[in-house]
Design a protein around this motif. Structure first.
Motif, PDB file in Angstrom:
ATOM      1  N   TYR A 393       0.808  -1.157  -0.001  1.00 35.02           N
ATOM      2  CA  TYR A 393      -0.053   0.040   0.073  1.00 35.02           C
ATOM      3  C   TYR A 393       0.670   1.240   0.031  1.00 35.02           C
ATOM      4  O   TYR A 393       0.543   2.492  -0.618  1.00 35.02           O
ATOM      5  CB  TYR A 393      -0.724   0.064   1.194  1.00 35.02           C
ATOM      6  N   THR A 394       1.924   1.331   0.693  1.00 36.27           N
ATOM      7  CA  THR A 394       2.831   2.448   0.642  1.00 36.27           C
ATOM      8  C   THR A 394       3.507   2.406  -0.524  1.00 36.27           C
ATOM      9  O   THR A 394       3.675   3.782  -0.998  1.00 36.27           O
ATOM     10  CB  THR A 394       3.986   2.139   1.906  1.00 36.27           C
ATOM     11  N   GLU A 395       3.846   1.347  -1.277  1.00 34.10           N
ATOM     12  CA  GLU A 395       4.571   1.682  -2.660  1.00 34.10           C
ATOM     13  C   GLU A 395       3.328   1.916  -3.666  1.00 34.10           C
ATOM     14  O   GLU A 395       3.677   2.722  -4.454  1.00 34.10           O
ATOM     15  CB  GLU A 395       4.748   0.060  -3.077  1.00 34.10           C
ATOM     16  N   ALA A 396       2.142   1.638  -3.495  1.00 31.53           N
ATOM     17  CA  ALA A 396       1.030   1.819  -4.309  1.00 31.53           C
ATOM     18  C   ALA A 396       0.704   3.546  -4.178  1.00 31.53           C
ATOM     19  O   ALA A 396       0.547   4.541  -4.949  1.00 31.53           O
ATOM     20  CB  ALA A 396      -0.206   1.337  -4.029  1.00 31.53           C
ATOM     21  N   GLU A 397       0.645   3.873  -2.865  1.00 36.78           N
ATOM     22  CA  GLU A 397       0.521   5.466  -2.601  1.00 36.78           C
ATOM     23  C   GLU A 397       1.523   6.448  -3.380  1.00 36.78           C
ATOM     24  O   GLU A 397       1.123   7.306  -3.884  1.00 36.78           O
ATOM     25  CB  GLU A 397       0.568   5.586  -1.106  1.00 36.78           C
ATOM     26  N   GLU A 398       2.730   5.835  -3.426  1.00 39.38           N
ATOM     27  CA  GLU A 398       3.868   6.597  -4.132  1.00 39.38           C
ATOM     28  C   GLU A 398       3.628   6.467  -5.765  1.00 39.38           C
ATOM     29  O   GLU A 398       3.969   7.620  -6.424  1.00 39.38           O
ATOM     30  CB  GLU A 398       5.365   6.070  -3.918  1.00 39.38           C
ATOM     31  N   SER A 399       3.184   5.210  -6.348  1.00 39.82           N
ATOM     32  CA  SER A 399       3.056   5.145  -7.656  1.00 39.82           C
ATOM     33  C   SER A 399       1.999   6.092  -8.042  1.00 39.82           C
ATOM     34  O   SER A 399       1.836   6.871  -9.168  1.00 39.82           O
ATOM     35  CB  SER A 399       2.559   3.682  -7.980  1.00 39.82           C
ATOM     36  N   PHE A 400       0.695   6.291  -7.313  1.00 44.16           N
ATOM     37  CA  PHE A 400      -0.390   7.028  -7.909  1.00 44.16           C
ATOM     38  C   PHE A 400      -0.067   8.475  -7.519  1.00 44.16           C
ATOM     39  O   PHE A 400      -0.694   9.525  -8.308  1.00 44.16           O
ATOM     40  CB  PHE A 400      -1.626   6.823  -6.683  1.00 44.16           C
ATOM     41  N   GLN A 401       0.859   8.964  -6.628  1.00 40.17           N
ATOM     42  CA  GLN A 401       1.211  10.165  -6.510  1.00 40.17           C
ATOM     43  C   GLN A 401       2.109  10.620  -7.898  1.00 40.17           C
ATOM     44  O   GLN A 401       1.783  11.856  -8.662  1.00 40.17           O
ATOM     45  CB  GLN A 401       2.129  10.123  -5.400  1.00 40.17           C
ATOM     46  N   GLN A 402       2.975   9.827  -8.387  1.00 36.49           N
ATOM     47  CA  GLN A 402       3.502   9.882  -9.489  1.00 36.49           C
ATOM     48  C   GLN A 402       2.684  10.043 -10.698  1.00 36.49           C
ATOM     49  O   GLN A 402       2.870  10.894 -11.644  1.00 36.49           O
ATOM     50  CB  GLN A 402       4.644   8.779  -9.809  1.00 36.49           C
ATOM     51  N   ALA A 403       1.755   9.009 -10.654  1.00 29.09           N
ATOM     52  CA  ALA A 403       0.724   9.267 -11.831  1.00 29.09           C
ATOM     53  C   ALA A 403      -0.080  10.664 -11.866  1.00 29.09           C
ATOM     54  O   ALA A 403      -0.164  11.156 -13.171  1.00 29.09           O
ATOM     55  CB  ALA A 403      -0.256   8.165 -11.962  1.00 29.09           C
ATOM     56  N   LEU A 404      -0.301  11.194 -10.767  1.00 30.64           N
ATOM     57  CA  LEU A 404      -1.052  12.315 -10.871  1.00 30.64           C
ATOM     58  C   LEU A 404      -0.040  13.598 -11.223  1.00 30.64           C
ATOM     59  O   LEU A 404      -0.605  14.577 -11.770  1.00 30.64           O
ATOM     60  CB  LEU A 404      -1.695  12.663  -9.590  1.00 30.64           C
ATOM     61  N   LEU A 405       1.106  13.543 -10.937  1.00 34.97           N
ATOM     62  CA  LEU A 405       2.136  14.580 -11.301  1.00 34.97           C
ATOM     63  C   LEU A 405       2.256  14.596 -12.745  1.00 34.97           C
ATOM     64  O   LEU A 405       2.347  15.590 -13.267  1.00 34.97           O
ATOM     65  CB  LEU A 405       3.504  14.260 -10.645  1.00 34.97           C
ATOM     66  N   LEU A 406       2.246  13.280 -13.242  1.00 35.34           N
ATOM     67  CA  LEU A 406       2.263  13.266 -14.864  1.00 35.34           C
ATOM     68  C   LEU A 406       1.106  13.618 -15.470  1.00 35.34           C
ATOM     69  O   LEU A 406       1.143  13.897 -16.560  1.00 35.34           O
ATOM     70  CB  LEU A 406       2.832  11.738 -15.297  1.00 35.34           C
TER      71      LEU A 406
END
Length: 951
Positions: A393-406
């Motif tokens: 879940y912690t890794e997914a949190e970072e992945s979705f943050q990066q998706a929103l940045l892009l």
């Protein structure tokens, strides 16, 4: 001469003799532009030439118009008194060079300023107009006020040989001639067909010099063409010619009036000898035949005809230009319509909400070298969420943050981020992150609407505050809305059932299990279902069934760390820490280097087993291989090392380990907590204040946060502010006896004795065998009774004399909850010396004797307590507890029932009574224990009794 309009580039032919030496002002009929026209000095006629005689009007009808005459149907205007007599007719071939309008094509000389107004050849254009007011310009009514002097005369030039310009004054507007109102006479046909001599009345036929019937015959080759008779030039004056380059530009406007028609009728020429053959023209019909005829020819047309048919080609060129312009215009019109339709079909892109723009800069600092696409990060986040592990879940949190940045417009990235945040952090989600996530979901819903993906993310976020009724109820409503949504998928419906089941966990294990069963039917592969079903069994008091469910899950996936942690926690809560140790030892045997199994074993040492020294050794051994682990995992080891060092009495070593953890992760609330507690212990208010911000909203327990902040305010000598925090903690969690005692301490620190005794009196009615809710295993570890340590002596300051029993009584109760039984017993003895029948002092002394194992003294003291205060629930509780330890079951039951009759929230009395009745009334005892667990899931004695009953 030929002139070109400086504004619209229209070309005109004007007789040189109309232009004076100083030049004249000419107005373009097409665009109404006014410009100065001068003639070439070599073309100026002699000033002493005699005036030309006028020609009879009958000569105007002696010859047909040329084929390129576009103005043959205008007719002649009615004669007016202001007009000069017409000059006699003359043959076209005898026309003098001076009358040739095309005699001079030289460059137009540059205009020079002149003080006198020029002669205007267009002064009499247009039909009759109302008389202008005084001061109006007779030339143009839109040029402003007229000059004070009368306008210059208009030059009129006869077409006879040797004619000179004649100045003709314009008619006076004050007395218009009576004949001006007369209608013009009917105009005869202007010319005849060059083949059959039939009169031509249609301008198009006149322009071609042939009628429609002959044109059709010639097209079929039935008759030879015959040249038309040469026209005879007509006399008259000329002011201007229409544009030569645009013969189809709307014809001649009717507003030009009779004066224009008269001027044009004087300028006819012979037809072109080689007109192109055209098809039938429908305008040579009956309607066209009714028009008046005229054979007046203009001099300019005669010149054109003699030059080889330029007028006809001008007409064809004009038609081509018109058709080409229409085609181009149609093309651009259709293109514009297509663009308009596309713009209407394309949705308007809404601006990025402010809340999203606010988080993006902060997140960019975390991912300075971000690569890939938003779709790739979304796929990574989905895959990590599907693993259903806390670390994932912690890794997914970072992945979705990066998706929103892009892609800041990705609502799926927001939903995934909030979902992973809620499932990964759970109740540990701080208030700031909770608020930010809520605002992100609201922003996404404002763009995408209330779709199930966003509704379920918000519902899971609300369940991080499941201890509060309002968020829990709101999550249930959102789950029901998702279930009723028409576009909800089976996976989303299963998630909605999971949300509803989690809502029911705190109230009804049966309803919760029912919802989890529905979720399993819709999504059998969802791993969290088994985990939540086990929690439902636990909330219902069915610990054996809960453990069996978790074991099945671990058999299917031995690396399901959440299920392993839940199994270990249940074993510890029911008093079986050795079983929890066996679980992790089995995992270490299967995977010797797995930190997620080694760390819990070390935590068990100092938290569950109470062996702080062994815990310190094991934790330090893990740090020897720190290079093999992620920095966040190393930080967790350091935090537990700090807690174990403090448990072993090494506060300085604990602070060192906690600060090292903060060096690896600045936002680690468990590390801030350890430093904060040491600062309180050392009475370092500044240091404690520095680390308070690191724990506020992040401890998974808002009531505990309020207690800790109140303790700091007491240290800062702000007792009234501290009192507010303690009262807030009590309102958030009525089980917190420490907050009630500290509220009395704050009142005492403020020198408010009466209020202090009132607050402490209420604390005496609470369960004396439970100071605070306390988990068996937590990353926010605190020593027992740590919240009330360090405030001793404040209540004693309220004593007005040595014999005052109140301060000593409450000081003794405080010391009892601090765990200092000797000091507590000493203060209580002081109370009994001044008040031998003080029921509260006797009851607490009985409880102290019970803890020390002196059952005889405990029974004696409790008997005295009940006798001194039959309305004191704590006295009956102490008596029942002492009798139960002495194996006097029935008297103990009666005493405990009396205590519950006075205070139903004495959980210790209810659990001890169920324990005594379990040998004879097992079902009733179990029901009582399940009721206690349902009301207080963290009351561990009830869980231990239920586990023993099921086993």
């Amino acid at each position: 001469m030929r002139i070109v309009c400086q504004k619209c580039a229209a070309a005109y032919a004007i007789d040189d003799r109309l232009i004076t030496a100083k030049g004249v002002r000419a107005q373009c009929p097409r665009c109404r532009n006014l410009q100065l026209v001068r003639r070439d000095p070599s073309a100026v006629p002699s000033q002493d030439a005699p005036a030309a005689p006028s020609r009879p009007a009958a000569a105007a009808s002696s010859a047909p118009p040329p084929a390129d005459d576009l103005f043959g149907d205008f007719g002649a205007p009615a004669p007016t008194p202001a007009q000069a007599p017409a000059a006699p007719a003359r043959p076209a071939k005898a026309a003098a060079p001076e009358a040739d309008l095309f005699g001079d094509f030289g460059a137009m000389p540059e205009p020079s300023p002149s003080s006198a107004p020029p002669v205007d050849p267009f002064a009499d254009l247009g039909g009759p107009a109302p008389a202008p007011s005084a001061g109006a310009d007779p030339l143009l009514d839109f040029l402003g006020p007229a000059p004070t002097s009368p306008p210059a005369p208009v030059a009129r030039i006869s077409s006879e040989p040797g004619a000179v310009p004649v100045s003709v004054a314009p008619p006076r507007t004050a007395a218009p001639p009576a004949a001006a109102a007369a209608a013009p006479a009917t105009k005869p046909a202007t010319m005849g067909c060059r083949t059959c001599n039939k009169p031509l009345v249609d301008p198009f036929d006149q322009a071609l010099g042939i009628c429609d019937a002959c044109r059709q015959r010639e097209s079929a080759g039935s008759s030879p063409k015959a040249p038309a008779p040469a026209p005879v030039a007509a006399a008259g004056s000329m002011d201007f010619l229409p544009p030569l380059t645009a013969p189809e530009e709307g014809g001649v406007d009717a507003s030009l009036g009779q004066s224009m028609r008269d001027d044009v009728s004087t300028m006819r020429g012979p037809p072109s000898p080689a007109a192109p053959e055209l098809g039938a023209e429908p305008r040579s019909g009956k309607r066209a035949a009714a028009r008046p005829q005229s054979n007046v020819r203009s001099g300019s047309a005669q010149k054109q005809g003699s030059s080889g048919g330029g007028g006809r080609w001008g007409l064809v060129g004009g038609l081509v230009l018109v058709l080409g312009g229409a085609g181009v215009g149609g093309y651009f019109y259709l293109q514009h319509q297509a663009e308009a339709r596309q713009a209407a079909a394309t949705p308007v892109v809404a601006p990025i909400p402010d809340v999203i723009q606010a988080v993006l800069p902060r997140w960019k600092l975390k991912y300075l070298e971000l690569e890939g696409t938003s779709a790739q990060r979304l796929e990574e986040g989905r895959r990590q969420l599907s693993r259903e592990e806390r670390s994932a879940y912690t890794e997914a949190e970072e992945s979705f943050q990066q998706a929103l940045l892009l892609d800041p417009r990705s609502d799926e990235a927001i939903a995934g981020y909030v979902q992973s945040l809620a499932l990964g952090r759970g109740a540990g989600l701080d208030d700031g992150a909770f608020k930010e996530a809520s605002e992100l979901v609201e922003a996404a819903q404002s763009r995408a609407g209330r779709v199930p993906l966003l509704l379920l993310a918000e519902a899971n976020l609300l369940l991080t505050r499941s201890r509060q009724t309002a968020p829990r109820e709101r999550a249930r409503v959102l789950a029901e809305e998702s279930l009723s949504h028409a576009k909800a998928t089976d996976a989303q419906k299963a998630e909605a059932h999971l949300v509803m089941g989690r809502v029911y966990l705190s109230s009804s294990g049966g309803l919760a299990d029912q919802q989890f069963g529905m979720a399993q039917k819709l999504a059998p592969d969802l791993k969290r279902i088994q985990y939540y079903r086990a929690l439902a069994h636990e909330s219902a008091g069915e610990y054996k069934l809960a453990l069996e469910t978790l074991r099945k899950r671990l058999t299917a996936d031995p690396r399901d760390w959440d299920s392993l942690a839940a199994t270990s926690r249940i074993y510890q809560e029911v008093g079986e820490p050795q079983e929890a140790r066996k679980l992790y030892e089995a995992r270490v045997k299967a995977d010797p280097g797995e930190l997620r199994a080694l760390l819990p074993l070390a935590v068990l040492r100092y938290q569950a087993e109470g062996n702080a020294a062994a815990g310190v050794r094991e934790l330090r051994a893990l740090l020897k291989t720190r290079e093999r682990h992620d920095h966040r995992d190393v930080a967790q080891v350091l935090v537990h090392l700090a807690a174990a060092e403090r448990a072993a009495g090494n506060s300085d070593a604990g602070v060192k380990a906690a600060e090292e953890a903060l060096g690896l992760s600045k936002e680690l609330p468990e590390a801030h907590l350890q430093v904060f507690l040491v600062a309180l212990e050392q009475r370092d208010a500044a240091r404690a204040r520095k680390h308070l911000d690191g724990i506020k909203g992040r401890l998974e327990d808002r009531a505990l946060e309020a207690v800790l902040e109140g303790r700091l305010l007491l240290l800062e000598k702000k007792p009234l502010e501290a009192l507010e925090r303690f009262q807030t903690a009590t309102s958030l969690d009525a089980r917190r006896l420490d907050a009630q005692l500290l509220a009395g301490v704050a009142e005492a620190a403020a020198k408010r004795g009466t209020e202090a005794f009132r607050a402490l009196k209420q604390a005496l009615g609470s369960d004396p065998l439970r100071l605070e809710p306390r988990p068996v295993s937590t990353r926010f570890w605190m020593r027992p009774a740590e919240t009330v340590k360090g405030v001793e002596g404040t209540i004693l300051a309220l004593a007005q004399n040595p014999d005052d029993p109140g301060p000593s009584l409450y000081e003794g109760v405080l010391r009892f909850h601090q765990g200092d039984l000797d000091a507590a017993d000493r203060h209580l003895r002081d109370v009994l010396e001044s008040d031998a029948n003080n029921a509260d002092a006797l009851a607490y002394r009985s409880l102290i004797a019970t803890r020390k194992g002196n059952s005889t003294e405990a029974r004696a003291l409790s008997t005295r307590a009940v006798s001194a205060g039959r309305q004191h629930p704590v006295a009956h509780l102490a008596h029942g507890w002492a009798l139960a330890d002495g194996r006097q079951v029935e008297p103990a039951k009666r005493a405990l029932r009396d205590a519950l009759g006075l205070s139903p929230t004495l959980w210790s009395a209810r659990v001890r009574l169920a324990e005594l009745e379990s040998t004879q009334r097992r079902a009733e005892a179990r029901k009582e224990l399940v009721s206690v667990v349902g009301l207080d899931p963290e009351y561990l004695p009830a869980k231990r009794m239920l586990y023993l009953l099921d086993r």
